[in-house]
Design an enzyme around this catalytic site. Structure first.
Site, PDB file in Angstrom:
ATOM      1  N   SER A  30       0.833  -1.202   0.000  1.00 43.46           N
ATOM      2  CA  SER A  30       0.000   0.000   0.000  1.00 43.46           C
ATOM      3  C   SER A  30       0.872   1.257   0.000  1.00 43.46           C
ATOM      4  CB  SER A  30      -0.969  -0.041   1.186  1.00 43.46           C
ATOM      5  OG  SER A  30      -1.989   0.912   1.048  1.00 43.46           O
ATOM      6  N   ASP A  83      -9.635  -3.274  -6.479  1.00 46.06           N
ATOM      7  CA  ASP A  83      -9.140  -2.604  -5.266  1.00 46.06           C
ATOM      8  C   ASP A  83      -9.887  -1.284  -5.076  1.00 46.06           C
ATOM      9  OD1 ASP A  83      -7.583  -1.054  -3.398  1.00 46.06           O
ATOM     10  OD2 ASP A  83      -5.882  -2.363  -3.799  1.00 46.06           O
ATOM     11  N   HIS A  95      -8.134  -4.745  -1.458  1.00 44.55           N
ATOM     12  CA  HIS A  95      -6.924  -4.030  -1.024  1.00 44.55           C
ATOM     13  C   HIS A  95      -6.192  -4.861   0.021  1.00 44.55           C
ATOM     14  CE1 HIS A  95      -4.351  -0.543  -0.674  1.00 44.55           C
ATOM     15  NE2 HIS A  95      -4.442  -0.616   0.655  1.00 44.55           N
TER      16      HIS A  95
END
Length: 349
Positions: free
Chosen positions: A153, A276, A302
């Site tokens: 991320s 996502d 995600h």
């Protein structure tokens, strides 16, 4: 780039139809993570020599920490975590056990204010702080000869940007980046959508607001921060000015990894799910160098990639001491497969 002449072809991620919802994929994995291993913590200063940074190691075998000049040869996999993540994050736990099973060392290099250690300086962390990534790798390079990196991320964007910005000077021999918002502006817009704003923003925003309010800030900053309800507003009020950016727009433009991917010279795998809800635009083959492999999956959410196994294929002998039909090991297995593909030596016990 690779010891193999064949393209990288990992096992596909194919959840059952009832588990394809991106929000289920994004939320549920933390409930199926293995318990955290017993880490060995080392604390070092950050790149500005202001804040303490925690390095949590899960050693494959005892490491000689004496300063005798000899470097540890067993590969070290270093994880750069996501926003408000740590060595306790579900993906960190899963990666720790998988890397350990390969006979590799594993470490989570925390960003400032994370891992239970407050930031002492003016700055926290941001998605484009490649100097901090390089500093962490420099620290580790003093003891480990063979370093490979994983970024998730926000930490994934920082690592991907580092790979392109530093080119041949990067200190890791290869990297995998997962669910990274490589175009920060479109990621911010994604987070403004109704579901993302309602479901995820409080979970991500509240902890960092709490940290900011505990920092040495003015009353005007306190009043402004207390009024925000979007991550982009917080970035405009706090993250951007604290880290030398003019605005959140300037921060997103300057910090995005996407423009740097064409300059990557060492092996890099980009993993992202098309569903996502966080990351916005992702890289295409025309955006990257020949050293970059793109792996886009239809599903996964995600940092999700939650699998369901039949009784025949269910995971056994997991670190929680019991079998389960659910696991989050697709990412760790794919990371392992990629590192093996580029030529990392496995030393399975």
């Amino acid at each position: 780039m690779s010891t193999s002449t064949k393209p990288f072809a990992p096992a596909p991620f194919k959840p059952p139809f009832w588990l394809t919802n991106p929000h289920l994929q994004s939320i549920l994995p933390k409930f199926f993570a293995p318990k955290a291993p017993t880490y060995r913590r080392v604390v070092e200063k950050d790149s500005l020599d202001e804040s303490d940074i925690a390095y949590d190691f899960y050693d494959a075998h005892p490491v000689d920490v004496s300063k005798n000049g000899a470097l540890e040869q067993t590969p070290l996999i270093v994880l750069f975590h996501g926003m408000e993540g740590s060595s306790d994050s579900h993906y960190a736990r899963a990666l720790a056990y998988q890397m350990h099973a390969q006979g590799w060392h594993f470490v989570v290099a925390h960003f400032r204010s994370c891992g239970g250690i407050p930031a002492n300086g003016r700055v926290f962390y941001n998605a484009g702080d490649t100097d901090e990534v390089h500093h962490a790798l420099q620290n580790l390079k003093q003891q480990y000869a063979n370093i490979y990196a994983v970024g998730v991320s926000l930490g994934g964007n920082a690592l991907a940007k580092y790979m392109g910005e530093y080119e041949d000077k990067v200190l890791c021999k290869g990297a995998v980046v997962i669910s990274a918002p490589v175009d920060m502006s479109s990621a911010a817009l994604s987070m403004h959508s109704f579901l993302s704003h309602r479901i995820y923003t409080p979970y991500l925003l509240n902890p960092i607001i709490k940290k900011a309010l505990a920092n040495d800030i003015t009353q005007e900053e306190i009043d402004s921060i207390k009024a925000v309800n979007r991550i982009s507003d917080f970035d405009d009020i706090f993250t951007a000015p604290r880290h030398g950016y003019r605005s959140n727009n300037h921060y997103y433009q300057a910090s995005s990894a996407l423009p740097y991917l064409i300059k990557v010279t060492k092996p890099l795998l980009l993993i992202s799910a098309k569903d996502d809800p966080f990351i916005g635009f992702t890289a295409t083959p025309n955006d990257v160098s020949d050293s970059v492999t793109i792996l886009d999956t239809e599903h996964g959410g995600h940092i999700g990639y939650l699998r369901y196994r039949s009784d025949k294929g269910r995971a056994k002998n997991n670190p929680n001491g019991k079998s389960s039909k659910f696991d989050i090991n697709w990412i760790p297995e794919t990371v392992t497969a990629y590192f093996n593909w580029i030529g990392v030596e496995s030393r399975k016990k």
